[in-house]
Scaffold this active site. Sequence first.
Site, PDB file in Angstrom:
ATOM      1  N   TYR A 140     -24.497 -30.219   0.771  1.00 46.93           N
ATOM      2  CA  TYR A 140     -25.616 -29.799   0.000  1.00 46.93           C
ATOM      3  C   TYR A 140     -25.249 -28.488  -0.458  1.00 46.93           C
ATOM      4  O   TYR A 140     -25.555 -28.323  -1.729  1.00 46.93           O
ATOM      5  CB  TYR A 140     -26.726 -29.553   1.137  1.00 46.93           C
ATOM      6  CG  TYR A 140     -27.592 -31.042   1.473  1.00 46.93           C
ATOM      7  CD1 TYR A 140     -27.084 -32.064   1.255  1.00 46.93           C
ATOM      8  CD2 TYR A 140     -28.800 -30.734   2.094  1.00 46.93           C
ATOM      9  CE1 TYR A 140     -27.676 -33.449   1.442  1.00 46.93           C
ATOM     10  CE2 TYR A 140     -29.570 -32.214   2.325  1.00 46.93           C
ATOM     11  CZ  TYR A 140     -28.783 -33.199   2.483  1.00 46.93           C
ATOM     12  OH  TYR A 140     -29.648 -34.361   2.263  1.00 46.93           O
ATOM     13  N   GLU A 146     -24.609 -28.437  -9.407  1.00 50.77           N
ATOM     14  CA  GLU A 146     -25.787 -28.584 -10.191  1.00 50.77           C
ATOM     15  C   GLU A 146     -26.271 -27.113 -10.986  1.00 50.77           C
ATOM     16  O   GLU A 146     -26.540 -27.302 -12.218  1.00 50.77           O
ATOM     17  CB  GLU A 146     -26.989 -29.205  -9.320  1.00 50.77           C
ATOM     18  CG  GLU A 146     -26.853 -30.541  -8.732  1.00 50.77           C
ATOM     19  CD  GLU A 146     -28.048 -30.948  -7.726  1.00 50.77           C
ATOM     20  OE1 GLU A 146     -29.078 -30.190  -7.827  1.00 50.77           O
ATOM     21  OE2 GLU A 146     -27.830 -31.661  -6.893  1.00 50.77           O
TER      22      GLU A 146
END
Length: 233
Positions: free
Chosen positions: A155, A162
């Site tokens: 994560y 991102e």
Amino acid sequence: MSAAAPGTSKAAQSDVAAKKKKGPGALATAYLVIYNVVMTAGWLVIAVGLVRAYLARGSYHGLYYSIEKPLKFFQTGIVPSSVVLTGFQVLSRVFLTWAITHSVREVQSEDSVLLFVTAWTVTEIIRYSFYTFSLLNHLPYLIKWARYTFFIVLYPMGVTGELLTIYAALPYVQKTGLYSITLPNKYNFSFDYYAFLIVVMLSYIPLFPQLYFHMIRQRKKVLGHAEDYSKVE
């Protein structure tokens, strides 16, 4: 809330509760199993594509182009999960795939793209395998453990990729005015995509910790008893 009618036996109440908790029917289960098997296979295709491209080129730079089409197809699928996971993960990933990486082609060669694609790929292979075996009522402990453990690294890795990719896109968005609407126009409406992307980046600050610690709590709930038992042994 409705109460049980007077005189209703505990066995009858138990049967009613069991029916309420009953899972999907045979047809729905078959559909979900097929769907999750296809999605698992799709992400495996992406993983194999990344490995093959790396072996062929001898470099991890620009590997996105080798898996661009299957990534767009399989990432746009719907993930059956909680509201928090669906709202944040799915929308953010679809947004990254189409509104950033597809729309700003200059960022496709960025290393940050490979960072989040790798994190997504491993996560989704584990996730859809977990769903498939759960539906079949034969969930191997290794897959359950991976589902609630690998996210600890994956994560943050995905979010980092991102954010770096959005950041890399900002100069190109500002220069070209991509998706921006300026005044005057007949709708009397303006939209600054550059500013919108900055807001999106800032939204990770409150949203990511909620998602991450939600998964930490889920891990303790699902694996806690098994790990405590293994320590006693």
